[in-house]
Design an enzyme around this catalytic site. Structure first.
Site, short mmCIF file in Angstrom:
data_model
loop_
_atom_site.label_atom_id
_atom_site.label_comp_id
_atom_site.label_asym_id
_atom_site.label_seq_id
_atom_site.Cartn_x
_atom_site.Cartn_y
_atom_site.Cartn_z
N CYS A 187 0.86 -1.19 -0.07
CA CYS A 187 -0.09 -0.03 -0.15
C CYS A 187 0.86 1.37 -0.01
O CYS A 187 0.32 2.37 -0.27
CB CYS A 187 -0.94 0.07 1.42
SG CYS A 187 -0.06 -0.01 2.77
N ASN A 188 2.17 1.11 0.49
CA ASN A 188 3.00 2.48 0.53
C ASN A 188 4.16 2.28 -0.15
O ASN A 188 5.28 2.94 0.24
CB ASN A 188 2.97 3.03 1.87
CG ASN A 188 3.97 2.09 2.84
OD1 ASN A 188 3.65 0.73 2.51
ND2 ASN A 188 4.39 2.79 3.59
N SER B 102 8.87 1.49 6.74
CA SER B 102 7.40 1.64 6.69
C SER B 102 6.84 3.00 7.01
O SER B 102 7.43 3.82 7.74
CB SER B 102 6.70 0.56 7.61
OG SER B 102 7.22 -0.74 7.15
N GLN C 296 3.21 -6.09 9.11
CA GLN C 296 2.72 -6.54 7.74
C GLN C 296 3.65 -6.80 6.81
O GLN C 296 3.50 -7.61 5.93
CB GLN C 296 1.44 -5.59 7.35
CG GLN C 296 0.42 -5.47 8.18
CD GLN C 296 -0.55 -6.62 7.97
OE1 GLN C 296 -0.85 -6.76 6.83
NE2 GLN C 296 -0.86 -7.22 9.05
N GLN D 6 4.42 -9.50 3.51
CA GLN D 6 4.26 -8.97 2.41
C GLN D 6 5.47 -9.27 1.34
O GLN D 6 5.82 -9.62 0.29
CB GLN D 6 4.19 -7.39 2.21
CG GLN D 6 2.82 -7.13 2.69
CD GLN D 6 2.64 -5.62 2.96
OE1 GLN D 6 3.55 -4.96 3.36
NE2 GLN D 6 1.38 -5.22 3.47
N ALA E 182 -11.79 -8.52 1.77
CA ALA E 182 -11.25 -9.62 2.55
C ALA E 182 -9.80 -10.12 2.54
O ALA E 182 -9.73 -11.32 2.77
CB ALA E 182 -12.33 -10.75 2.21
N GLY E 183 -9.19 -9.22 2.13
CA GLY E 183 -7.49 -9.50 2.11
C GLY E 183 -6.99 -9.50 3.60
O GLY E 183 -7.76 -9.34 4.50
#
Length: 440
Positions: free
Chosen positions: A36-37, A95, A102, A106, A176-177
């Site tokens: 996401c980033n 991060s 997380q 990943q 729903a991930g």
């Protein structure tokens, strides 16, 4: 962040980019981390500038961003710095929220995807696998987890400031991930009044709802509109390429006109929720941009833990690079000993032909003596070259051995390939590695 949204790759596009980078000139191995980033390409290249140029052009083509515009937002690490960056990423130091866990999952996904598609070789395998181990060590030995909560936790803290205690809210989770799963788990622990999970695949939504500690149910994505009116808190994190929730869609379900307060948390990249929803009365929206300040807060909370992790990264990088340099000379040492053994056997065979009258006892003594002489002559230089090779520039000693003893260049390469195949069969749930990578 808008640039990052355009550069983000997921699903089939990620697999396609993985193969195209790996097929690029000067690139031998590839893994891609897309979260996401961050979008990062890890690659083993034989020419630095050629590899960077080719990868940059592919990122430009996939994102639709002109290369000149994209280049201003890229960063590149090479050799030692690439290893240091990979380890720091695994520990959560890079991060948006320092210490979030997380990233380990990943990074493992990126490793496995590269492994499944055959773009992972010896060097990248080693770097990424060790990065995962360093990340686990950092989380186990320090308080980095407390220094920085996950994006979900930080987002829900912001929601609490707007809505009050979460045990009073009806929450709607769209998607729903893994991020949605973390949201459901956190809301459940907080005792949310009700949790509704909406997803395109109902079975996945149902499994996620069943795991919640609070009352929860699942609905299909087609029923989303019916749930919007009752929800106080909406968390959205899907893989959609367009907006999932617009201001008009929320307004049609009463938002902004019914006097209720609502909080929307958008954890998707690209964004799921139209920023225009902020114009609706009583509606607040927090996206990834709004969570950036959480990183500074996390560092203020746990500076000692952050510094402890940085020390771990520095130490692990030094150990890894030293071991990698020493390991690089090992195939040459094996090839040298193999060549020496061939010479010994050839001379012993020649001796047998010239002195056929030697009895078995004499032949055995001669054989053992010759082998001991060769072993003793090779012992000191091969041990010393391994020690010297662990220092920066140590690869030159392997080159010197190959030149001095006229070794076939293919011999050390064959030893290295055989060694990697053996190690690869032993890899379990570890994850990735590599010695020369470009982290972008």
């Amino acid at each position: 962040m808008a640039m990052l949204e355009r550069a983000a790759v997921t699903g089939d596009d990620l697999v396609k980019l993985l193969h195209e980078v790996n097929d690029c000139a000067h690139v031998g191995e590839t893994a891609i981390v897309s979260t996401c980033n961050r979008v990062e390409v890890y690659a083993v290249v034989d020419k630095f500038h050629g590899g960077v140029s080719g990868i940059s052009e592919l990122l430009s083509r996939h994102s639709g961003i002109p290369l000149d515009d994209l280049s201003r937002h890229l960063y590149v690490h090479y050799e030692d710095r690439a290893v240091q960056h990979a380890f720091a990423v695994a520990c959560g130091l890079e991060s948006m929220v320092v210490g979030e866990g997380q990233i380990l999952g990943q990074l493992r996904q990126a490793f496995r995807l590269a492994q499944e598609h055959g773009t992972l070789g010896r060097e990248l395998h080693d770097v990424l696998q060790q990065a995962l181990r360093v990340g686990k060590r950092a989380h186990h030995e320090t308080g980095i987890d407390k220094a920085g909560a996950s994006l979900v936790s930080v987002g829900l803290e912001v929601a609490t400031a707007h809505l009050g205690p979460l045990d009073r809210v009806r929450a709607l989770v769209v998607g729903a991930g893994s991020m949605s799963g973390l949201a459901v788990a956190t809301l459940g622990r907080a005792g949310a009044r009700e949790i509704v999970v909406a997803n395109r695949t109902f079975e996945r939504a149902a499994r996620l709802a069943d795991s919640a500690a609070s009352p929860a149910r699942a609905v299909e994505l087609s029923a989303l509109d019916a749930e919007l009116a009752a929800a106080d808190l909406i968390v959205s994190c899907t893989g959609a390429t367009g907006l999932v929730l617009t201001a008009d869609r929320l307004a049609a379900r009463g938002a902004g006109a019914d006097g209720r307060r609502r909080f929307l948390l958008d954890l998707a990249l690209p964004h799921d929720i139209d920023p225009a929803v902020r114009r609706l009365d009583g509606v607040e929206l927090a996206g990834l941009d709004d969570l950036r300040t959480a990183q500074e807060a996390a560092e203020a909370i746990g500076p000692e833990a952050v510094e402890a992790v940085r020390r771990i990264v520095r130490d692990e990088v030094a150990v890894f690079l030293g071991a990698a340099r020493a390991a690089a000379v090992a195939p040459t040492v094996v090839a040298l000993r193999s060549k020496a053994a061939e010479v010994v056997e050839a001379e012993l065979s020649r001796l047998t032909g010239r002195l056929p009258e030697l009895d078995d006892r004499a032949r055995k003594e001669i054989t053992q003596t010759v082998r001991r002489v060769v072993d003793k002559l090779l012992h000191a230089p091969t041990v010393r070259v391994k020690e010297l090779a662990s220092a920066p520039g140590g690869d030159t000693y392997a080159d010197a051995l190959r030149e001095l003893f006229d070794l076939d260049p293919k011999a050390p390469e064959a030893v290295a390939r055989a060694d990697f195949r053996s190690e690869a069969r032993d890899v379990g749930d570890g994850a990735p590695t590599e010695r020369e990578g470009g982290a972008r």
